[in-house]
Design an enzyme around this catalytic site. Structure first.
Site, PDB file in Angstrom:
ATOM      1  N   ASN A  31      23.503 -80.302  63.947  1.00 51.96           N
ATOM      2  CA  ASN A  31      24.621 -80.733  64.717  1.00 51.96           C
ATOM      3  C   ASN A  31      25.567 -79.375  64.159  1.00 51.96           C
ATOM      4  OD1 ASN A  31      27.083 -81.583  65.404  1.00 51.96           O
ATOM      5  ND2 ASN A  31      27.553 -82.257  63.390  1.00 51.96           N
ATOM      6  N   GLU A  32      26.079 -79.252  63.257  1.00 52.26           N
ATOM      7  CA  GLU A  32      27.089 -78.538  62.959  1.00 52.26           C
ATOM      8  C   GLU A  32      26.647 -77.568  61.416  1.00 52.26           C
ATOM      9  OE1 GLU A  32      31.556 -79.059  63.764  1.00 52.26           O
ATOM     10  OE2 GLU A  32      31.282 -79.513  61.668  1.00 52.26           O
ATOM     11  N   CYS A  46      28.752 -85.365  63.115  1.00 56.27           N
ATOM     12  CA  CYS A  46      28.524 -85.455  61.773  1.00 56.27           C
ATOM     13  C   CYS A  46      27.741 -86.570  61.523  1.00 56.27           C
ATOM     14  CB  CYS A  46      29.339 -85.499  60.921  1.00 56.27           C
ATOM     15  SG  CYS A  46      30.428 -83.986  60.614  1.00 56.27           S
ATOM     16  N   GLU A  87      30.240 -89.737  70.222  1.00 56.93           N
ATOM     17  CA  GLU A  87      29.852 -90.186  68.660  1.00 56.93           C
ATOM     18  C   GLU A  87      30.486 -91.377  68.492  1.00 56.93           C
ATOM     19  OE1 GLU A  87      31.140 -87.011  65.699  1.00 56.93           O
ATOM     20  OE2 GLU A  87      29.802 -87.863  64.379  1.00 56.93           O
TER      21      GLU A  87
HETATM   22  O1  AHR Z   1      34.014 -84.394  66.620  1.00 56.85           O
HETATM   23  C1  AHR Z   1      34.373 -84.864  65.344  1.00 56.85           C
HETATM   24  C2  AHR Z   1      33.527 -83.951  64.138  1.00 56.85           C
HETATM   25  O2  AHR Z   1      33.839 -82.712  64.146  1.00 56.85           O
HETATM   26  C3  AHR Z   1      32.071 -83.864  64.468  1.00 56.85           C
HETATM   27  O3  AHR Z   1      31.363 -85.162  64.327  1.00 56.85           O
HETATM   28  C4  AHR Z   1      31.600 -82.839  63.749  1.00 56.85           C
HETATM   29  O4  AHR Z   1      30.548 -82.385  64.480  1.00 56.85           O
HETATM   30  C5  AHR Z   1      32.747 -81.950  63.601  1.00 56.85           C
HETATM   31  O5  AHR Z   1      32.974 -81.500  62.525  1.00 56.85           O
END
Ligand code: AHR
Length: 650
Positions: A373-374, A238, A48
């Site tokens: 993603n999350e 994110c 990322e």
């Molecule tokens: O790894 C850092 C962040 O942690 C990522 O962007 C996100 O997916 C999670 O909250």
């Protein structure tokens, strides 16, 4: 003997007794009956652009704001003389700003500009750099001088460039530095009375990973290669979601001609605890094509993560208006289908052609993608569903990965899993950033997982000690916990530690696997754990028990084993998280008599807080010694706080 003395005696006798009783452990490894296959994708990389992971990090470009597309067009640049920012007749419609350097009005005066780079423009003595710029002259031929200057403004490299075309053209010149400089600058002077227009000003080391022009920093890419990753997840995190939906990661903006890739805000731009100045953006020089190419280079399966029509929930919470309406998702879903075509389609297809034009006519053989993603809550499955349907309809064997949200348990997690089962995603992405004790307590987490549902992708995890450093304690807890991944390889198909990179001068999240400054990089203790697993994936799980039970933390011992049938080797992994020496006898059931060769690799430290740093990169590194084994018994002494890997050649 007085009373207090006798108590001390009894207590110490008890301690010796407990230590003695717990010190001998008999482990049986069933070598003759290999169990579940281990996926090649088991241990991988999460990438990322956080902590300056891409621009200013892995992506080797040295110029910040090279296209003048930051919201403040000249951010990162200092100008002198007559410099204007213009858009008329710009060569790249997606990045419409360029600069014009004009005569300052007097022969003794000067026009020009310099760039501060990412925490400085850093160059090495005698190394070569490629300066390039798109340029044109509004009237007559003109010229510029390009310099690299050190911290005291001394010139350490200089080259001239004549600009002779009224049409936009790429010019380039090689520059060699006479000195190593950490916080230098790139400076450009107008050296003619005639004006000149400049766009996409770039400075790259010639010596990049694989020698590519739009290349990657060699030491950082090498560190990825050395992990032996099975899977490479990109572009995050994110960052996929964006602070607002308009800032989400859009893969189509990251492919095609480099100069015309529409730059974007970075989701992490506003999240530094100590750095409020918003100058962390995405150039997309490292875009989806480069991610696929890197996956191929390091031998990992590519795993793109796409936006599912939702902005970052942490920054918008339960505001549904922050997200795209389900009925408006068509372009998002089409984007997912187009991505599969971009990666795999033949060169006559719309997107396969783009890939071919970028230099890779052969398909990338993409097999899976994550959508979202999350994400958590009901907004997510509502939006994921149309993606799953469309992908299944067009590519029935393609794997889709859904999310179980940001926590490894609780209401949202349970709901997420239930919905992923309903939608029949192939894998579910779990995330956990937890303290050391959690990792030690959860090594049996997957022992009871449903074997009939989707498989697990532990897509983001890291042990967070109190000081949130990459210390040895965290690494040891991860190593112990990962025996649970391995033992449950039938249900856990992939795992990726997160985040990956952090620049020492610009990070907002820690711990991270690899730290770096502009010149050096350091592999954390956690890195070495990942590497030991990544280099010893094996092909099948071997049942590993003590008193018929898996070793999931009793007496501080965690163990698992695999066989690699193609290499004819077995790998025994064992963590002693206790404070005492443990004597272990491994019985390798099924091994015939005879002498075998092997190695023992140990990761250890007497200090739980020991940490590899740029200044001291080898505080915690694995040490390997040769081993000879006779018959099918292996007697070992495990020092306290150690992670050991035994490689035995069959
Ligand atoms: O790894 C850092 C962040 O942690 C990522 O962007 C996100 O997916 C999670 O909250």
């Amino acid at each position: 003997m007085n009373k207090s003395k006798s108590i001390i005696f009894v207590v110490s006798f008890l301690c010796v007794g407990i230590q003695f009783l717990s010190a001998q452990i008999n482990i049986n490894v069933d070598v003759k009956k290999p169990g579940s296959p281990v996926q090649k994708t088991m241990y991988g990389i999460f990438f990322e652009d956080i902590n300056y992971g891409a621009d200013g990090g892995l992506y080797a470009e040295k110029v910040k704001n090279r296209s003048f597309e930051f919201p403040q067009s000249l951010l990162g640049w200092t100008t002198f003389g007559k410099v204007e920012v213009l858009t008329e007749g710009a060569p790249f419609p997606n990045n419409p700003h360029y600069v014009r350097l004009s005569y300052p009005g007097h022969d003794e005066k000067r026009t020009g500009m310099d760039n501060e780079g990412f925490f400085g423009v850093t160059v090495d003595k005698d190394a070569e750099y490629r300066f390039s710029v798109w340029s044109r002259v509004p009237t007559e031929a003109s010229s510029i001088r390009v310099e690299i200057i050190d911290e005291s403004s001394n010139i350490i490299a200089s080259q001239k460039l004549t600009i002779d075309s009224k049409d936009w053209k790429k010019y380039q010149v090689m520059i060699k530095s006479s000195k190593t400089v950490n916080k230098g600058r790139l400076r450009i002077f107008l050296t003619s009375k005639n004006a000149v227009d400049l766009e996409h000003v770039s400075l790259f080391p010639v010596d990049t990973w694989k020698g590519r022009e739009n290349g990657l920093r060699k030491d950082l890419a090498q560190a990825l290669y050395d992990l032996h990753p099975g899977v490479f997840r990109f572009p995050g995190g994110c960052i996929v979601e964006g602070t607002g939906i308009e800032d989400r990661y859009q893969w189509k903006n990251t492919v095609g001609q480099l100069e015309n890739r529409k730059t974007n805000e970075n989701r992490w731009e506003f999240t530094f605890p100590y750095r409020f100045f918003p100058d962390y953006r995405q150039s997309y020089g490292l875009g989806f094509f480069e991610f696929f190419q890197l996956s191929e280079d390091i031998g990992a399966e590519p795993l793109p993560v796409l936006n599912c029509g939702m902005a970052c929930q942490y920054q918008n919470w339960d505001k549904e208006t922050a997200h795209v309406k389900v009925c408006d998702l068509d372009t998002y879903v089409q984007g997912a289908l187009d991505l599969i075509e971009f990666a795999n389609g033949d060169t006559t297809t719309e997107w396969g052609k783009v890939r071919a034009q970028m230099g890779h006519p052969a398909p990338f053989n993409l097999k899976m993608m994550a959508v979202g993603n999350e994400q958590w809550g009901s907004f997510y499955p509502q939006r994921l569903e149309p993606f799953v349907k469309a992908i299944r309809a067009k590519y029935p064997n393609f794997k889709v990965i859904g999310s179980a949200g940001p926590s490894p348990d609780g209401k949202d997690f349970d709901y997420g899993w239930q919905e992923m089962k309903r939608l029949k995603t192939d894998l579910v992405d779990e995330h956990y950033y937890k303290d050391p004790q959690w990792f030690l307590n959860n090594a049996a987490r997957y022992d009871k997982y449903d074997r009939k549902g989707p498989k697990v992708f532990a897509g983001e995890y890291a042990c967070h000690p109190k000081n949130r450093k990459n210390n040895f304690e965290a690494a040891l807890c991860e190593a112990a916990f990962m025996t649970g991944f391995e033992r449950n390889a039938d249900v856990v198909h992939m795992c990726t530690y997160a985040p990956l990179f952090a620049h020492v001068d610009g990070w907002q999240w820690r711990p991270d696997l690899i730290w770096f400054d502009n010149q050096r990089s350091v592999r954390s203790a956690n890195y070495y754990v990942q590497q030991l697993y990544g280099m010893h994936v094996g092909t099948h799980v071997l049942k590993t028990v003590a008193d018929k039970l898996p070793l999931t933390g009793k007496d501080g011992i965690y163990a698992s084993s695999v066989i690699d049938k193609s290499k004819n080797e077995i790998y025994l992994k064992i963590a002693n998280t206790s404070d005492v020496v443990k004597n272990v006898t491994y019985t390798l059931a099924g091994l015939k008599a005879g002498e075998r060769k092997g190695t023992l690799t140990v990761l250890k430290s007497d200090n739980p807080d020991a940490e590899n740093t740029i200044e001291n990169p080898t505080a915690v590194v694995p040490v390997t010694t040769d081993l000879k084994i006779s018959g099918n018994t292996l007697n070992v002494e495990l020092a306290p706080k150690t992670f050991s890997l035994y490689v035995i050649k069959l």
